[in-house]
Write a protein that holds these residues in place. Structure first.
Motif, PDB file in Angstrom:
ATOM      1  N   GLY A 174       0.791  -1.270   0.214  1.00  0.00           N
ATOM      2  CA  GLY A 174       0.054   0.004   0.111  1.00  0.00           C
ATOM      3  C   GLY A 174       0.898   1.229  -0.121  1.00  0.00           C
ATOM      4  N   VAL A 175       0.433   2.346   0.133  1.00  0.00           N
ATOM      5  CA  VAL A 175       0.736   3.680   0.090  1.00  0.00           C
ATOM      6  C   VAL A 175       0.165   4.521   1.144  1.00  0.00           C
ATOM      7  CG1 VAL A 175      -0.170   4.493  -1.906  1.00  0.00           C
ATOM      8  CG2 VAL A 175       1.958   5.312  -1.111  1.00  0.00           C
ATOM      9  N   ASP A 176       0.933   5.398   1.902  1.00  0.00           N
ATOM     10  CA  ASP A 176       0.318   6.640   2.635  1.00  0.00           C
ATOM     11  C   ASP A 176      -0.015   7.730   1.917  1.00  0.00           C
ATOM     12  OD1 ASP A 176      -0.236   8.229   4.581  1.00  0.00           O
ATOM     13  OD2 ASP A 176       1.764   8.033   5.614  1.00  0.00           O
ATOM     14  N   CYS A 177      -1.256   7.722   1.570  1.00  0.00           N
ATOM     15  CA  CYS A 177      -1.653   8.951   0.907  1.00  0.00           C
ATOM     16  C   CYS A 177      -1.878  10.007   1.516  1.00  0.00           C
ATOM     17  CB  CYS A 177      -2.850   8.519  -0.125  1.00  0.00           C
ATOM     18  SG  CYS A 177      -2.648   7.403  -1.439  1.00  0.00           S
ATOM     19  N   ALA A 290       5.052   7.579  -6.220  1.00  0.00           N
ATOM     20  CA  ALA A 290       4.938   8.585  -7.343  1.00  0.00           C
ATOM     21  C   ALA A 290       3.682   8.725  -7.649  1.00  0.00           C
ATOM     22  CB  ALA A 290       5.984   8.218  -8.374  1.00  0.00           C
ATOM     23  N   LEU A 291       2.889   7.681  -7.915  1.00  0.00           N
ATOM     24  CA  LEU A 291       1.613   7.815  -8.585  1.00  0.00           C
ATOM     25  C   LEU A 291       0.857   8.408  -7.350  1.00  0.00           C
ATOM     26  CD1 LEU A 291       0.738   4.299 -10.142  1.00  0.00           C
ATOM     27  CD2 LEU A 291       1.807   6.507 -11.197  1.00  0.00           C
ATOM     28  N   ALA A 292       0.967   8.147  -6.037  1.00  0.00           N
ATOM     29  CA  ALA A 292       0.103   8.764  -5.001  1.00  0.00           C
ATOM     30  C   ALA A 292       0.341  10.333  -4.978  1.00  0.00           C
ATOM     31  CB  ALA A 292       0.535   8.116  -3.742  1.00  0.00           C
ATOM     32  N   LEU A 345      -3.641  12.408 -12.307  1.00  0.00           N
ATOM     33  CA  LEU A 345      -4.803  12.224 -11.462  1.00  0.00           C
ATOM     34  C   LEU A 345      -5.423  10.739 -11.585  1.00  0.00           C
ATOM     35  CD1 LEU A 345      -6.999  15.229 -13.166  1.00  0.00           C
ATOM     36  CD2 LEU A 345      -6.289  15.150 -10.946  1.00  0.00           C
ATOM     37  N   GLU A 346      -5.127  10.100 -12.725  1.00  0.00           N
ATOM     38  CA  GLU A 346      -5.546   8.571 -12.735  1.00  0.00           C
ATOM     39  C   GLU A 346      -4.553   7.777 -11.723  1.00  0.00           C
ATOM     40  OE1 GLU A 346      -8.078   7.226 -13.872  1.00  0.00           O
ATOM     41  OE2 GLU A 346      -8.728   8.706 -15.360  1.00  0.00           O
ATOM     42  N   GLY A 347      -3.242   8.435 -11.644  1.00  0.00           N
ATOM     43  CA  GLY A 347      -2.203   7.641 -10.534  1.00  0.00           C
ATOM     44  C   GLY A 347      -2.713   8.053  -9.285  1.00  0.00           C
ATOM     45  N   TYR A 350      -5.650   5.739  -8.302  1.00  0.00           N
ATOM     46  CA  TYR A 350      -5.472   4.367  -8.136  1.00  0.00           C
ATOM     47  C   TYR A 350      -4.587   4.029  -6.758  1.00  0.00           C
ATOM     48  CZ  TYR A 350      -2.603   0.091  -8.500  1.00  0.00           C
ATOM     49  OH  TYR A 350      -2.224  -1.311  -8.304  1.00  0.00           O
ATOM     50  N   ALA A 351      -3.694   5.049  -6.505  1.00  0.00           N
ATOM     51  CA  ALA A 351      -2.963   4.897  -5.118  1.00  0.00           C
ATOM     52  C   ALA A 351      -4.131   4.988  -4.277  1.00  0.00           C
ATOM     53  CB  ALA A 351      -1.825   6.048  -5.108  1.00  0.00           C
ATOM     54  N   LEU A 352      -4.994   5.988  -4.227  1.00  0.00           N
ATOM     55  CA  LEU A 352      -5.806   5.940  -3.014  1.00  0.00           C
ATOM     56  C   LEU A 352      -6.649   4.726  -2.754  1.00  0.00           C
ATOM     57  CD1 LEU A 352      -7.436   9.355  -3.813  1.00  0.00           C
ATOM     58  CD2 LEU A 352      -6.067   8.848  -1.710  1.00  0.00           C
TER      59      LEU A 352
END
Length: 380
Positions: A174-177, A290-292, A345-347, A350-352
């Motif tokens: 995951g990623v910390d958005c 990066a995407l986030a 925006l799409e990245g 997705y990260a969310l």
């Protein structure tokens, strides 16, 4: 549930394994789940916790950020018996991992493990391919006792399936958005690093052969002069190739060393594109970061990053080492502002959807499944 984690790398080490395990222990803290980590000492040992027992160590030559420890077996056994865990999770195939396997068997504790690093692919970059058969034999022997082996991507699962591994389960990342987002003041980043040109391209990772950073330099030197004049590069990371790369780098490329936390997040957010040529990733945490941050990524069509990038939606995939494909993809996005912004925006969207909470709760479900299976076998 009480969890014992055996790992040869942990926070504040800077690599995907250490960062993932730190995220996991943070999650366990929020859930009031007891855990104990057995790990090597780190650079300076600045991170101290009652939940962590550390041992003297030295760097592993193929992966200096992963350390070979000198664990005290009797100390670990005493602490483990006192803690009395419901399950042992072994995260790395070195000395501390071996202790975890042995003690799980000795003390009859359910055992799972995870596979994070494609060491076989690394051999190619160090001219050690002749060790491949020996490496796979060791990996088979090491992972055989695990009731479940957690892998970070479908690509890694398929690779291990081809090698004859069993009990494989996806444990994604995951990623910390809240940390990585596109809403930082990018002006301060540009001022901090003296950036004045129109576009900022960024790489984050180890500066080592297995990351194929030489391709990065070739790409930077191959871009057309009229575009190159508008580009600046930030290379974030450190490693054995740093001096060599700096000596061969073009004038528009700067090296920052390792960055972490908000400092790293701000650079992602200030970047127009994230360029990542590494073909050896089992996942690619930095790509998701990066995407986030709203930054489209151009990566290789190899390893775990293939499962992160949606081609033409959040970025592009290039064949490993193919300089012209990277150049073409960069030009395509730098010459089309609206497409680049839409991909950003799409990245972010997705990260969310890639939340740590969901990923870790699923891991705990797998733990429970293994623990319950052991109970059934015990009383059958």
């Amino acid at each position: 549930m009480k969890i014992a984690i055996f790992t040869d790398t942990f926070h504040p080490d800077i690599n995907g394994v250490a960062r993932t395990l730190k995220q996991f222990t943070n999650y366990l803290d929020t859930q009031n789940i007891s855990y104990k980590v057995f790990a090597p000492d780190s650079y300076g040992n600045e991170y101290v916790s009652n939940n962590i027992t550390r041992f003297k160590s030295f760097s592993f030559f193929l992966y200096p950020e992963c350390r070979l420890a000198f664990p005290s077996f009797f100390k670990i056994k005493a602490e483990l018996q006192d803690f009395s865990p419901d399950i042992i999770h072994v995260a790395t195939p070195f000395n501390i991992g071996l202790c975890g396997i042995y003690l799980a068997k000795k003390l009859n504790i359910p055992l799972v493990g995870s596979y994070h690093t494609d060491f076989d692919y690394y051999l190619k970059f160090y001219n050690l391919q002749f060790l491949s058969r020996i490496l796979w034999k060791y990996m088979h022997w090491f992972h055989r006792p695990f009731k479940k082996i957690f892998v970070p991507s479908n690509e890694t699962l398929l690779q291990l399936n081809r090698q004859g591994f069993a009990n494989l389960k996806i444990w994604s990342r995951g990623v910390d958005c809240q940390l990585f987002h596109p809403f930082y003041d990018t002006k301060t980043v540009r001022e901090q690093y003296g950036l004045s040109k129109k576009y900022l391209l960024t790489y984050v990772g180890r500066l080592a052969p297995e990351k194929d950073v030489n391709t990065l330099l070739a790409v930077a030197k191959t871009l057309p002069a009229e575009i190159n004049e508008q580009i600046e590069w930030l290379i974030i990371g450190d490693g054995p190739q740093r001096e060599e790369l700096q000596n061969g780098a073009p004038l528009n490329m700067s090296f920052t060393g390792y960055l972490t936390g908000e400092q790293l997040a701000k650079v992602y957010a200030a970047s127009d594109l994230f360029i990542f040529p590494s073909p050896t990733e089992t996942f690619g945490n930095v790509v998701l970061e990066a995407l986030a941050s709203g930054t489209p990524a151009i990566t290789v069509n190899s390893g775990g990053v293939k499962s992160i990038i949606s081609v033409g939606v959040t970025g592009y995939l290039c064949e490993p080492g193919n300089v012209q494909e990277f150049v073409h993809s960069i030009l395509q996005l730098l010459e089309n502002d609206s497409l680049r912004k839409q991909m950003g925006l799409e990245g972010r969207n997705y990260a969310l959807s890639q939340t740590w909470d969901h990923i870790f709760s699923n891991l705990l479900w797998h733990y429970t499944d293994v623990i319950e299976e052991r109970k059934i076998q015990k009383y059958a």
